[in-house]
Write an enzyme that holds these catalytic residues in place. Structure first.
Site, PDB file in Angstrom:
ATOM      1  N   ASP A  60     -11.722 -84.024 -33.733  1.00 28.84           N
ATOM      2  CA  ASP A  60     -10.940 -82.975 -33.065  1.00 28.84           C
ATOM      3  C   ASP A  60     -11.830 -81.749 -32.844  1.00 28.84           C
ATOM      4  O   ASP A  60     -12.531 -81.304 -33.763  1.00 28.84           O
ATOM      5  CB  ASP A  60      -9.733 -82.621 -33.949  1.00 28.84           C
ATOM      6  CG  ASP A  60      -8.790 -81.615 -33.304  1.00 28.84           C
ATOM      7  OD1 ASP A  60      -7.652 -82.002 -32.967  1.00 28.84           O
ATOM      8  OD2 ASP A  60      -9.199 -80.440 -33.140  1.00 28.84           O
ATOM      9  N   ILE A  61     -11.812 -81.233 -31.621  1.00 31.45           N
ATOM     10  CA  ILE A  61     -12.636 -80.060 -31.320  1.00 31.45           C
ATOM     11  C   ILE A  61     -12.054 -78.836 -32.041  1.00 31.45           C
ATOM     12  O   ILE A  61     -10.832 -78.637 -32.072  1.00 31.45           O
ATOM     13  CB  ILE A  61     -12.708 -79.808 -29.804  1.00 31.45           C
ATOM     14  CG1 ILE A  61     -13.321 -81.037 -29.105  1.00 31.45           C
ATOM     15  CG2 ILE A  61     -13.510 -78.546 -29.495  1.00 31.45           C
ATOM     16  CD1 ILE A  61     -13.385 -80.936 -27.598  1.00 31.45           C
ATOM     17  N   ASN A  81      -9.950 -72.261 -24.565  1.00 33.31           N
ATOM     18  CA  ASN A  81      -9.104 -72.266 -23.359  1.00 33.31           C
ATOM     19  C   ASN A  81      -8.635 -70.857 -23.023  1.00 33.31           C
ATOM     20  O   ASN A  81      -8.666 -70.434 -21.869  1.00 33.31           O
ATOM     21  CB  ASN A  81      -7.861 -73.133 -23.592  1.00 33.31           C
ATOM     22  CG  ASN A  81      -8.021 -74.557 -23.072  1.00 33.31           C
ATOM     23  OD1 ASN A  81      -8.776 -74.801 -22.142  1.00 33.31           O
ATOM     24  ND2 ASN A  81      -7.312 -75.478 -23.681  1.00 33.31           N
ATOM     25  N   HIS A  86      -8.525 -72.936 -18.590  1.00 31.11           N
ATOM     26  CA  HIS A  86      -8.371 -74.388 -18.744  1.00 31.11           C
ATOM     27  C   HIS A  86      -9.463 -75.191 -18.060  1.00 31.11           C
ATOM     28  O   HIS A  86      -9.847 -76.259 -18.531  1.00 31.11           O
ATOM     29  CB  HIS A  86      -6.999 -74.829 -18.223  1.00 31.11           C
ATOM     30  CG  HIS A  86      -5.993 -74.998 -19.309  1.00 31.11           C
ATOM     31  ND1 HIS A  86      -5.569 -76.231 -19.748  1.00 31.11           N
ATOM     32  CD2 HIS A  86      -5.342 -74.079 -20.063  1.00 31.11           C
ATOM     33  CE1 HIS A  86      -4.699 -76.074 -20.729  1.00 31.11           C
ATOM     34  NE2 HIS A  86      -4.536 -74.775 -20.930  1.00 31.11           N
ATOM     35  N   ASP A 138     -11.620 -77.982 -19.698  1.00 29.21           N
ATOM     36  CA  ASP A 138     -11.798 -79.362 -19.210  1.00 29.21           C
ATOM     37  C   ASP A 138     -13.277 -79.750 -19.165  1.00 29.21           C
ATOM     38  O   ASP A 138     -13.639 -80.882 -19.478  1.00 29.21           O
ATOM     39  CB  ASP A 138     -11.191 -79.513 -17.808  1.00 29.21           C
ATOM     40  CG  ASP A 138      -9.668 -79.626 -17.851  1.00 29.21           C
ATOM     41  OD1 ASP A 138      -9.112 -79.612 -18.962  1.00 29.21           O
ATOM     42  OD2 ASP A 138      -9.054 -79.721 -16.770  1.00 29.21           O
ATOM     43  N   GLU A 140      -7.598 -82.592 -27.244  1.00 27.03           N
ATOM     44  CA  GLU A 140      -9.014 -82.512 -27.623  1.00 27.03           C
ATOM     45  C   GLU A 140      -9.284 -83.390 -28.823  1.00 27.03           C
ATOM     46  O   GLU A 140     -10.102 -83.079 -29.671  1.00 27.03           O
ATOM     47  CB  GLU A 140      -9.432 -81.055 -27.900  1.00 27.03           C
ATOM     48  CG  GLU A 140      -8.301 -80.118 -28.263  1.00 27.03           C
ATOM     49  CD  GLU A 140      -7.771 -80.297 -29.669  1.00 27.03           C
ATOM     50  OE1 GLU A 140      -6.855 -81.122 -29.838  1.00 27.03           O
ATOM     51  OE2 GLU A 140      -8.251 -79.607 -30.591  1.00 27.03           O
TER      52      GLU A 140
HETATM   53  P1  GH3 Z   1      -8.163 -76.551 -34.577  1.00 27.73           P
HETATM   54  O1  GH3 Z   1      -9.559 -76.097 -34.839  1.00 27.73           O
HETATM   55  O2  GH3 Z   1      -7.285 -76.401 -35.754  1.00 27.73           O
HETATM   56  O3  GH3 Z   1      -8.142 -77.957 -34.041  1.00 27.73           O
HETATM   57  O4  GH3 Z   1      -7.580 -75.606 -33.446  1.00 27.73           O
HETATM   58  P2  GH3 Z   1      -7.339 -75.926 -31.934  1.00 27.73           P
HETATM   59  O5  GH3 Z   1      -7.163 -74.658 -31.200  1.00 27.73           O
HETATM   60  O6  GH3 Z   1      -8.421 -76.810 -31.430  1.00 27.73           O
HETATM   61  O7  GH3 Z   1      -6.035 -76.829 -31.991  1.00 27.73           O
HETATM   62  P3  GH3 Z   1      -4.665 -76.776 -31.235  1.00 27.73           P
HETATM   63  O8  GH3 Z   1      -4.065 -78.127 -31.457  1.00 27.73           O
HETATM   64  O9  GH3 Z   1      -3.869 -75.574 -31.651  1.00 27.73           O
HETATM   65  O10 GH3 Z   1      -5.037 -76.598 -29.711  1.00 27.73           O
HETATM   66  C1  GH3 Z   1      -5.364 -77.629 -28.885  1.00 27.73           C
HETATM   67  C2  GH3 Z   1      -5.371 -77.094 -27.495  1.00 27.73           C
HETATM   68  O11 GH3 Z   1      -5.886 -78.067 -26.585  1.00 27.73           O
HETATM   69  C3  GH3 Z   1      -4.017 -76.730 -26.982  1.00 27.73           C
HETATM   70  C4  GH3 Z   1      -3.973 -77.251 -25.548  1.00 27.73           C
HETATM   71  O12 GH3 Z   1      -3.671 -76.229 -24.646  1.00 27.73           O
HETATM   72  C5  GH3 Z   1      -5.367 -77.733 -25.310  1.00 27.73           C
HETATM   73  N1  GH3 Z   1      -5.436 -78.915 -24.462  1.00 27.73           N
HETATM   74  C6  GH3 Z   1      -4.832 -80.119 -24.634  1.00 27.73           C
HETATM   75  N2  GH3 Z   1      -5.160 -80.955 -23.648  1.00 27.73           N
HETATM   76  C7  GH3 Z   1      -5.992 -80.290 -22.814  1.00 27.73           C
HETATM   77  C8  GH3 Z   1      -6.686 -80.631 -21.590  1.00 27.73           C
HETATM   78  O13 GH3 Z   1      -6.591 -81.744 -21.065  1.00 27.73           O
HETATM   79  N3  GH3 Z   1      -7.468 -79.683 -21.013  1.00 27.73           N
HETATM   80  C9  GH3 Z   1      -7.608 -78.426 -21.578  1.00 27.73           C
HETATM   81  N4  GH3 Z   1      -8.399 -77.549 -20.970  1.00 27.73           N
HETATM   82  N5  GH3 Z   1      -6.956 -78.083 -22.708  1.00 27.73           N
HETATM   83  C10 GH3 Z   1      -6.176 -78.995 -23.322  1.00 27.73           C
HETATM   84 MG    MG Z   2      -8.617 -78.738 -32.237  1.00 26.89          MG
HETATM   85 MG    MG Z   3      -5.877 -81.147 -32.049  1.00 25.10          MG
END
Ligand code: GH3
Ligand code: MG
Ligand code: MG
Ligand code: MG
Length: 317
Positions: free
Chosen positions: A195-196, A203, A208, A212, A239
Site C-alpha cells: 500500500d502506498i 492526491n 488526482h 494516477d 493504491e
Molecule cells: P496510508 O499511508 O495510511 O495508506 O494513507 P493513505 O492516504 O495512502 O490511505 P487512504 O486509504 O486514506 O487513501 C487512499 C487514497 O487513494 C484515497 C483515494 O482518493 C485515493 N485513490 C484511490 N484510487 C485512486 C486512483 O485510481 N487514482 C488516484 N489518483 N487516487 C486514488
Molecule cells: Mg495508502
Molecule cells: Mg490503502
C-alpha cells in the site's frame, strides 16, 4: 513447474493483448486420411496466410496438438481409419474449450444428421463436401475472428485499466488455484499486500492526475521487477497491490518485499517540474494450510496495518 498447469499464470495480460493485436499468424491443424483431400484444404488455408500443420489420422492429430501448443483451429474430416472426426472432436473438447480452439468438421457423408452430431460434440462449425472453397475460407476466418474477440474480452476482464496489471478479479480467480497447486506439492506460498504511504496527501497536494501518474509508475516498477517470474501481481484497487509468491515461505518473501520497498523508495516520478518520491508499506502472510484465500489476505492486511502503525516505509510479517 507448478505454474505450467495454468495457461495464463505466466502471461502478462498486457503482453497477451499485444500478441492478439499484432496479427500473429494463426496455426491451423488439418486432419484427413486422404492425402489429396488434405492438400486441397492446405492450399486454401495457406492462401489465407495461416500456418498449417497436417495429420493423416486422429492419433496424428493428438500428436500434433501435443507438439504445437499454439494450434487454434482444427479442420477435420469425419471418416478415418483409426478414430472418426466426430470422436476426435469429442476428445479434443474435453481438453480445450471453444474459447481456446475452434473445430470445423468436413465430410462427404450423405448422412444429413452428421452436421448436428458434430456441433453437439463441440464442433464450432461443419461443412458437407463438396464445399465451395470461399465458403470454407469465410467460415474459418469467422472462427478465427471469434477467437480473437474472446481473447480480447478475457484479457480485458482480467486487466486493470489504469495500470495494465492484473485486476482483483483475476487475482482472486487464479490465486487460490496456484496456492492449491503448491499445497499439493507440500510447499508453502506467501501473499503480500503493498500500500502506498500517505497517498491521499499526495492526491490532495498535486491532484488526482499526478496521483494516477504515481500509481502507474509504481505499477510499472512492480511489473518490471516481476517480469518473467512465476509471481502473481495485481492491483487490488486504489493504491493497493497484491503479490502472490508461489513456492516461497514468508521469510524469503519478506526479504524480497523489503528489496521491493527499498527499490520503490528510490523511484522518481516527474510531476510538472518537480521530482516526487513515494514509499510503500507491505504486509506479508504465509500460506501453508488449507484456510480460505480470503483469510490469508486478511492476515496480510493486518500485517500491513502493523507496518503502517510502526511508521510506514517498512515490511511486516
Ligand atoms: P496510508 O499511508 O495510511 O495508506 O494513507 P493513505 O492516504 O495512502 O490511505 P487512504 O486509504 O486514506 O487513501 C487512499 C487514497 O487513494 C484515497 C483515494 O482518493 C485515493 N485513490 C484511490 N484510487 C485512486 C486512483 O485510481 N487514482 C488516484 N489518483 N487516487 C486514488
Ligand atoms: Mg495508502
Ligand atoms: Mg490503502
Ligand atoms: Mg476420410
Amino acid at each position: 513447474y507448478v505454474l505450467k498447469d495454468n495457461e495464463f499464470a505466466l502471461d502478462n495480460v498486457v503482453a497477451s493483448v499485444r500478441r492478439v493485436l499484432s496479427n500473429r499468424k494463426t496455426r491451423v491443424l488439418v486432419v484427413d486420411d486422404v492425402a489429396s483431400a488434405r492438400q486441397v484444404l492446405v492450399g486454401l488455408l495457406e492462401a489465407q496466410q495461416y500456418m498449417v500443420v497436417e495429420a493423416a489420422s486422429g492419433l496424428e492429430a493428438f500428436a500434433a496438438l501435443e507438439a504445437y501448443d499454439d494450434i487454434e483451429v482444427v479442420v477435420t474430416d469425419h471418416q478415418m481409419p483409426d478414430i472418426s472426426g466426430y470422436e476426435l472432436t469429442r476428445r479434443i473438447r474435453r481438453r480445450f474449450g471453444s474459447d481456446r480452439l475452434r473445430i470445423i468438421g468436413v465430410s462427404s457423408s450423405s448422412d444429413r444428421m452428421l452436421s448436428a452430431s458434430f456441433l453437439k460434440a463441440g464442433a464450432s462449425d461443419f461443412l458437407y463436401r463438396p464445399f465451395v472453397a470461399e465458403e470454407l475460407q469465410c467460415r474459418i476466418a469467422n472462427n478465427v475472428e471469434t477467437l480473437i474477440q474472446l481473447k480480447q474480452l478475457r484479457a480485458a476482464a482480467a486487466c486493470d485499466y489504469l495500470t495494465g496489471l492484473y485486476n482483483r478479479r483475476y487475482f482472486y480467480d487464479l490465486g487460490p488455484k496456484l496456492v492449491n497447486d503448491c499445497l499439493r506439492h507440500k510447499a508453502a506460498s506467501a501473499v503480500a499486500i503493498l500500500d502506498i504511504d500517505h497517498f491521499k496527501r499526495l492526491n490532495d497536494t498535486y491532484g488526482h492526475e499526478i496521483g494516477d501518474e504515481v500509481l502507474k509508475a509504481v505499477a510499472g516498477r512492480l511489473a518490471a521487477i516481476f517480469e518473467g517470474s512465476d509471481r502473481l501481481l495485481s492491483r487490488l484497487g486504489g493504491e493497493e497491490f497484491a503479490i502472490l509468491f508461489p513456492m516461497m515461505d514468508s521469510i524469503a518473501a519478506t526479504k524480497l518485499c523489503d528489496e521491493i520497498r527499498s527499490d520503490i523508495s528510490r523511484l522518481k516520478v516527474m510531476a510538472d517540474d518537480e521530482e516526487l518520491s513515494v514509499t510503500v508499506s507491505i504486509g506479508v502472510a504465509e500460506i501453508s494450510d488449507h484456510e480460505t484465500f480470503d483469510n490469508y489476505l486478511n492476515a496480510a492486511d493486518q500485517f500491513l496495518y502493523m507496518a503502517k502503525h510502526k511508521g510506514r516505509n517498512q515490511v511486516y510479517s
